[in-house]
Design a protein around this motif. Structure first.
Motif, PDB file in Angstrom:
ATOM      1  N   UNK A 252       0.834  -1.226   0.000  1.00  0.00           N
ATOM      2  CA  UNK A 252       0.000   0.000   0.000  1.00  0.00           C
ATOM      3  C   UNK A 252       0.861   1.265   0.000  1.00  0.00           C
ATOM      4  N   UNK A 253       2.038   1.168   0.639  1.00  0.00           N
ATOM      5  CA  UNK A 253       2.937   2.338   0.664  1.00  0.00           C
ATOM      6  C   UNK A 253       3.503   2.589  -0.747  1.00  0.00           C
ATOM      7  N   UNK A 254       3.694   1.527  -1.521  1.00  0.00           N
ATOM      8  CA  UNK A 254       4.195   1.704  -2.887  1.00  0.00           C
ATOM      9  C   UNK A 254       3.224   2.576  -3.673  1.00  0.00           C
ATOM     10  N   UNK A 255       1.923   2.317  -3.504  1.00  0.00           N
ATOM     11  CA  UNK A 255       0.923   3.114  -4.239  1.00  0.00           C
ATOM     12  C   UNK A 255       0.963   4.565  -3.779  1.00  0.00           C
ATOM     13  N   UNK A 256       1.129   4.752  -2.465  1.00  0.00           N
ATOM     14  CA  UNK A 256       1.234   6.120  -1.911  1.00  0.00           C
ATOM     15  C   UNK A 256       2.437   6.845  -2.536  1.00  0.00           C
ATOM     16  N   UNK A 257       3.593   6.168  -2.542  1.00  0.00           N
ATOM     17  CA  UNK A 257       4.803   6.795  -3.088  1.00  0.00           C
ATOM     18  C   UNK A 257       4.612   7.148  -4.573  1.00  0.00           C
ATOM     19  N   UNK A 258       4.140   6.161  -5.350  1.00  0.00           N
ATOM     20  CA  UNK A 258       4.078   6.388  -6.803  1.00  0.00           C
ATOM     21  C   UNK A 258       3.051   7.451  -7.158  1.00  0.00           C
ATOM     22  N   UNK A 259       2.063   7.663  -6.259  1.00  0.00           N
ATOM     23  CA  UNK A 259       1.036   8.679  -6.525  1.00  0.00           C
ATOM     24  C   UNK A 259       1.513  10.086  -6.159  1.00  0.00           C
ATOM     25  N   UNK A 260       2.647  10.204  -5.458  1.00  0.00           N
ATOM     26  CA  UNK A 260       3.116  11.537  -5.030  1.00  0.00           C
ATOM     27  C   UNK A 260       3.284  12.473  -6.228  1.00  0.00           C
ATOM     28  N   UNK A 261       3.666  11.912  -7.363  1.00  0.00           N
ATOM     29  CA  UNK A 261       3.900  12.732  -8.562  1.00  0.00           C
ATOM     30  C   UNK A 261       2.593  13.365  -9.073  1.00  0.00           C
ATOM     31  N   UNK A 262       1.457  12.738  -8.745  1.00  0.00           N
ATOM     32  CA  UNK A 262       0.158  13.240  -9.224  1.00  0.00           C
ATOM     33  C   UNK A 262      -0.495  14.248  -8.278  1.00  0.00           C
ATOM     34  N   UNK A 263       0.056  14.369  -7.067  1.00  0.00           N
ATOM     35  CA  UNK A 263      -0.511  15.281  -6.062  1.00  0.00           C
ATOM     36  C   UNK A 263      -0.364  16.717  -6.581  1.00  0.00           C
ATOM     37  N   UNK A 264      -1.387  17.583  -6.355  1.00  0.00           N
ATOM     38  CA  UNK A 264      -1.249  18.981  -6.809  1.00  0.00           C
ATOM     39  C   UNK A 264      -0.010  19.638  -6.210  1.00  0.00           C
ATOM     40  N   UNK A 265       0.487  20.647  -6.901  1.00  0.00           N
ATOM     41  CA  UNK A 265       1.733  21.314  -6.471  1.00  0.00           C
ATOM     42  C   UNK A 265       1.593  22.019  -5.128  1.00  0.00           C
ATOM     43  N   UNK A 266       2.693  22.051  -4.390  1.00  0.00           N
ATOM     44  CA  UNK A 266       2.806  22.917  -3.223  1.00  0.00           C
ATOM     45  C   UNK A 266       2.885  24.354  -3.764  1.00  0.00           C
ATOM     46  N   UNK A 267       2.329  25.311  -3.022  1.00  0.00           N
ATOM     47  CA  UNK A 267       2.460  26.715  -3.447  1.00  0.00           C
ATOM     48  C   UNK A 267       3.855  27.210  -3.060  1.00  0.00           C
ATOM     49  N   UNK A 268       4.250  28.341  -3.635  1.00  0.00           N
ATOM     50  CA  UNK A 268       5.579  28.877  -3.266  1.00  0.00           C
ATOM     51  C   UNK A 268       5.594  29.274  -1.796  1.00  0.00           C
ATOM     52  N   UNK A 269       4.462  29.707  -1.250  1.00  0.00           N
ATOM     53  CA  UNK A 269       4.407  30.037   0.191  1.00  0.00           C
ATOM     54  C   UNK A 269       4.604  28.777   1.035  1.00  0.00           C
ATOM     55  N   UNK A 270       3.995  27.679   0.608  1.00  0.00           N
ATOM     56  CA  UNK A 270       4.148  26.414   1.356  1.00  0.00           C
ATOM     57  C   UNK A 270       5.594  25.931   1.312  1.00  0.00           C
ATOM     58  N   UNK A 271       6.204  26.043   0.139  1.00  0.00           N
ATOM     59  CA  UNK A 271       7.619  25.633   0.012  1.00  0.00           C
ATOM     60  C   UNK A 271       8.482  26.504   0.920  1.00  0.00           C
TER      61      UNK A 271
END
Ligand SMILES: NC(=O)c1ccc[n+]([C@@H]2O[C@H](COP(=O)([O-])OP(=O)(O)OC[C@H]3O[C@@H](n4cnc5c(N)ncnc54)[C@H](OP(=O)(O)O)[C@@H]3O)[C@@H](O)[C@H]2O)c1
Length: 295
Positions: A252-271
């Motif tokens: 299940x963690x593999x799916x979590x990791x591989x999906x990280x690329x699809x997560x919406x971007x962090x904003x510049x303020x969040x970064x």
């Protein structure tokens, strides 16, 4: 390879995330977890001579039925290797190739600069590394745990510059790692990270806890499904165009990791918030001997 890739300075492609056989699997048979990782979508495998389990990668690939061209394989030179008379870098890599069951690796890394830094042989080692590309045993060559001074020593002499520098990279080493990252960016060296989840797995109780939770909450709403704090940390790396080297024993963690690329971007303020608070802590976990106290 269908996975998203980055292009290295030599034009070759490297998948954005790799499955590691060190840390949790160091010195152990990792063939089960590697097989599980390949079956669930990993195409990039990260090994090392010092993990003493390169055979696991070979066994898992064999069991997976995957074509060699569909996989990206990295291994790393033993930190105990020396350029003493009678030692051969070529023979060392050939030993790894035999264990992995392949006739080339996609990437061969110098695991640690320490011994070569001490005796001034980094440039000589790098000439030998370049020979491995010319011999067709490594498609790309790179380094790991190299600081600015180590990179400069190699770059001064290199006819093939290092394609990758794999370093410990997460917000709790950003204070020290930023200058290495900046030099790599300036010189076209792709940065790969390990221990990227450290603020979550080894640094709980630090200033980022609440910030990562808040960002994960905001992203979960925008994404329409749960975004984890681990994915926030991986997204921080992805937005810096850093390769994520991670590992897990769980499907299940593999799916979590591989999906990280699809997560919406962090904003510049969040970064900015992650970095401003990350640098309040300096918590290096691995390869401390290659860095001075406080680095
Ligand atoms: N070049 C070097 O000197 C060097 C040094 C260190 C590592 N590496 C490479 O990098 C690879 C990955 O290193 P890493 O282990 O430090 O990577 P990481 O991505 O920081 O951590 C992965 C580990 O975190 C655990 N984990 C993930 N999410 C978690 C959560 N929410 N709660 C608790 N635990 C969680 C996983 O365990 P589960 O099994 O529970 O999922 C896994 O063992 C190594 O295998 C190796 O190939 C290279």
């Amino acid at each position: 390879m269908s996975t998203k890739t980055y292009t290295l300075s030599n034009g070759k492609h490297i998948p954005w995330i790799g499955f590691g056989t060190g840390t949790a699997f160091y010195g152990q048979d990792a063939s089960g977890p590697v097989k599980q990782a390949i079956a669930n979508g990993f195409t990039h495998l990260d090994g090392a001579q010092s993990y003493d389990n390169e055979e696991s990668i070979g066994a898992a690939i064999k069991a997976s039925g995957k074509q060699r061209l569909d996989l990206f394989i990295t291994t790393k030179l033993s930190p105990n290797f020396t350029l003493a008379p009678g030692e051969s870098l070529k023979a060392s890599l050939e030993g790894s190739l035999k264990k992995i069951g392949t006739d080339y690796v996609d990437l061969f890394l110098v695991h640690s600069p320490l011994a070569f830094r001490k005796d001034g042989t980094l440039p000589a080692l790098w000439v030998a590394m370049e020979g491995l590309v010319k011999d067709g045993l490594a498609r790309s060559i790179g380094v790991s745990n190299f600081k600015v001074e180590d990179l400069e020593a190699v770059l001064a002499e290199a006819s093939i510059p290092p394609a990758v520098n794999q370093i410990e990279l997460h917000p709790y080493v950003w204070r020290s790692a930023k200058s290495i990252y900046d030099l790599c960016k300036a010189k076209g060296i792709t940065v790969a990270s390990y221990n990227g989840l450290s603020p979550l797995t080894k640094g709980k109780g630090g200033p980022l806890d609440g910030i990562l939770e808040d960002i994960a909450g905001r992203l979960s709403k925008d994404y329409g499904k749960t975004v984890t704090t681990g994915q926030v940390l991986q997204k921080w790396l992805i937005q810096k165009e850093v390769i994520v080297i991670t590992t897990t024993s769980k499907a299940e963690r593999i799916h979590e990791y591989l999906d990280a690329i699809n997560v919406p971007d962090l904003t510049s303020d969040e970064i900015a918030k992650i970095e401003e608070n990350g640098v309040k802590v300096l918590k290096r976990v691995y390869m401390k001997n290659a860095f001075a106290e406080g680095e």
